[in-house]
Design a protein around this motif. Structure first.
Motif, PDB file in Angstrom:
ATOM      1  N   TRP A   1      37.243  63.435  69.502  1.00 25.65           N
ATOM      2  CA  TRP A   1      38.093  63.522  68.314  1.00 25.65           C
ATOM      3  C   TRP A   1      38.661  64.928  68.133  1.00 25.65           C
ATOM      4  N   PHE A   2      37.908  65.949  68.550  1.00 23.22           N
ATOM      5  CA  PHE A   2      38.414  67.309  68.416  1.00 23.22           C
ATOM      6  C   PHE A   2      39.528  67.567  69.419  1.00 23.22           C
TER       7      PHE A   2
ATOM      8  N   ASN B   1      30.685  67.443  58.364  1.00 28.22           N
ATOM      9  CA  ASN B   1      31.838  68.175  58.881  1.00 28.22           C
ATOM     10  C   ASN B   1      32.269  69.309  57.959  1.00 28.22           C
TER      11      ASN B   1
ATOM     12  N   TYR C   1      32.611  72.116  70.876  1.00 33.33           N
ATOM     13  CA  TYR C   1      33.184  70.930  70.230  1.00 33.33           C
ATOM     14  C   TYR C   1      34.222  70.279  71.126  1.00 33.33           C
TER      15      TYR C   1
ATOM     16  N   ARG D   1      25.367  57.254  67.581  1.00 34.74           N
ATOM     17  CA  ARG D   1      26.356  58.205  67.075  1.00 34.74           C
ATOM     18  C   ARG D   1      25.681  59.444  66.492  1.00 34.74           C
TER      19      ARG D   1
ATOM     20  N   TYR E   1      33.298  66.578  71.870  1.00 39.48           N
ATOM     21  CA  TYR E   1      33.895  65.712  70.851  1.00 39.48           C
ATOM     22  C   TYR E   1      35.300  65.262  71.252  1.00 39.48           C
TER      23      TYR E   1
ATOM     24  N   LYS F   1      24.119  61.675  69.199  1.00 40.07           N
ATOM     25  CA  LYS F   1      25.120  62.452  69.932  1.00 40.07           C
ATOM     26  C   LYS F   1      25.567  63.658  69.114  1.00 40.07           C
ATOM     27  N   ALA F   2      25.781  63.449  67.811  1.00 38.05           N
ATOM     28  CA  ALA F   2      26.164  64.560  66.943  1.00 38.05           C
ATOM     29  C   ALA F   2      25.055  65.601  66.882  1.00 38.05           C
TER      30      ALA F   2
ATOM     31  N   THR G   1      25.061  67.648  70.140  1.00 33.34           N
ATOM     32  CA  THR G   1      26.150  68.618  70.209  1.00 33.34           C
ATOM     33  C   THR G   1      25.878  69.823  69.321  1.00 33.34           C
TER      34      THR G   1
ATOM     35  N   PHE H   1      39.251  58.588  66.351  1.00 28.26           N
ATOM     36  CA  PHE H   1      38.096  58.038  67.064  1.00 28.26           C
ATOM     37  C   PHE H   1      38.524  56.936  68.016  1.00 28.26           C
TER      38      PHE H   1
END
Length: 358
Positions: free
Chosen positions: A332-333, A83, A326, A267, A330, A270-271, A274, A356
């Motif tokens: 979380w974003f 990040n 994002y 996880r 995401y 997926k990251a 993206t 999360f």
């Protein structure tokens, strides 16, 4: 990076194309000034539309990337090496929106540069520096995602905050030193002095780059591009293999440790997906411009101005795309944005908020 900046603005095709949309006669950028550049304004309708389109992109790039920066830097849950790379990338895109796009908007619509010779060169340096910084960041992010997907359990010990910091430092220093050295040393003008002289007028901001440096610029874009394509191809193959393993495991009674590996793998995939989309968006945005700049330098700068403007603004708009990517992928974003815009980040211990989903 606008290596030829406005070198196309004064060619014959440019004048003819603008006159098709213009309701006013050809003017000068600075009336009653000897050596003033020609100003070929659009008629009011197209002019207002262009200001709206370019202005929207500028606001989106500034505000969207500022939200990314605030989210990652404020919430402790988001403090990770990966990040930090994303935040630094958002910083480059934020600076494009702040220091490049507003001035390019006026230049593109008015066909004149009203911000002085000093900022003309700075503007070109900022343009190139932030572009190359972005591609170096994306290259490191792709390698980071490869390690995370290929070996997720050992990833935390291999990619640390210190490693991430070195990648960030390299990305910024190389791009800034290269672009400022190139333009302020005058190396870009060697061998094309006649072209530079022909482009010199009051109210212009033309930065011509000779064939040698155009070739180097292209390599600095093309080599990281090959790395990213290669890495994400490997990530795709690994993700496919992992999906098959997970499908086989689902048919059996998996141990707790295996279930944990499955969650981690999902996880990280997926990251990677993206950020892979962000990489693809960057390449699709900038590749046409770099190809045109490379070919144009060897054919005598023949690209019509309106084509050049379209290509450079497609590239600029990339700085506004990542926050949208994002926000779409995401959760979380999206939650971080809600906390920021509602002012809840001002509350005590808001940095410890859980972003999360359980």
């Amino acid at each position: 990076m606008a290596t030829n900046d406005d070198s196309h603005l004064w060619d014959q095709d440019s004048t003819l194309s603008r006159e098709l949309f213009s309701a006013t006669p050809v003017q000068l950028c600075f009336e009653n000034v000897n050596g003033s550049c020609l100003r070929n304004p659009y008629s009011p309708g197209p002019r207002h539309i262009l200001y709206a389109v370019f202005g929207f992109g500028t606001v989106l790039a500034v505000c969207g990337n500022l939200l990314v920066l605030m989210s990652i830097l404020h919430f402790r849950q988001l403090h990770s090496p990966a990040n930090f790379l994303v935040a630094s990338l958002a910083c480059a895109d934020f600076l494009v929106g702040l220091t490049v796009m507003p001035f390019s908007t006026v230049r593109s619509v008015e066909s004149c540069w009203y911000f002085g010779n000093i900022y003309c060169k700075l503007h070109s340096c900022f343009d190139g520096s932030f572009c190359y910084s972005s591609i170096f960041h994306l290259c490191f992010i792709s390698v980071d995602r490869y390690i995370a997907v290929s070996d997720p359990l050992s990833y935390p010990t291999r990619v640390t905050a210190n490693v991430s910091g070195k990648c960030i430092t390299f990305s910024w220093l190389l791009s800034i030193i290269y672009n400022f050295s190139l333009l302020y040393s005058g190396a870009n003008e060697v061998g094309i002095e006649d072209v530079v002289t022909s482009l010199s007028c009051v109210g212009g901001c033309q930065v011509a780059v000779n064939q040698s440096w155009v070739f180097i610029n292209f390599l600095l874009f093309f080599i990281p591009t090959l790395v990213m394509i290669s890495v994400y191809s490997k990530i795709f193959l690994i993700a496919k293999e992992q999906a098959q393993k997970i499908e086989r495991m689902s048919e059996q009674t998996a141990k707790a440790s295996d279930r944990y590996k499955v969650r981690v793998a999902k996880r990280e995939r997926k990251a990677a997906k993206t950020l892979g989309i962000a990489v693809a968006a960057f390449l699709l945005s900038w590749l046409p411009y770099f190809i045109d700049s490379f070919i144009d330098a060897f054919l005598g700068f023949i690209t019509p101005s309106y084509v050049y403007e379209i290509l450079i603004w497609i590239a600029y708009y990339n700085s506004a795309m990542n926050p949208l990517i994002y926000a779409f992928f995401y959760p979380w974003f999206r939650k971080a944005i809600r906390l920021i815009v509602t002012g809840r980040i001002l509350r005590e211990n808001s940095s410890a908020s859980n972003l999360f989903l359980e």
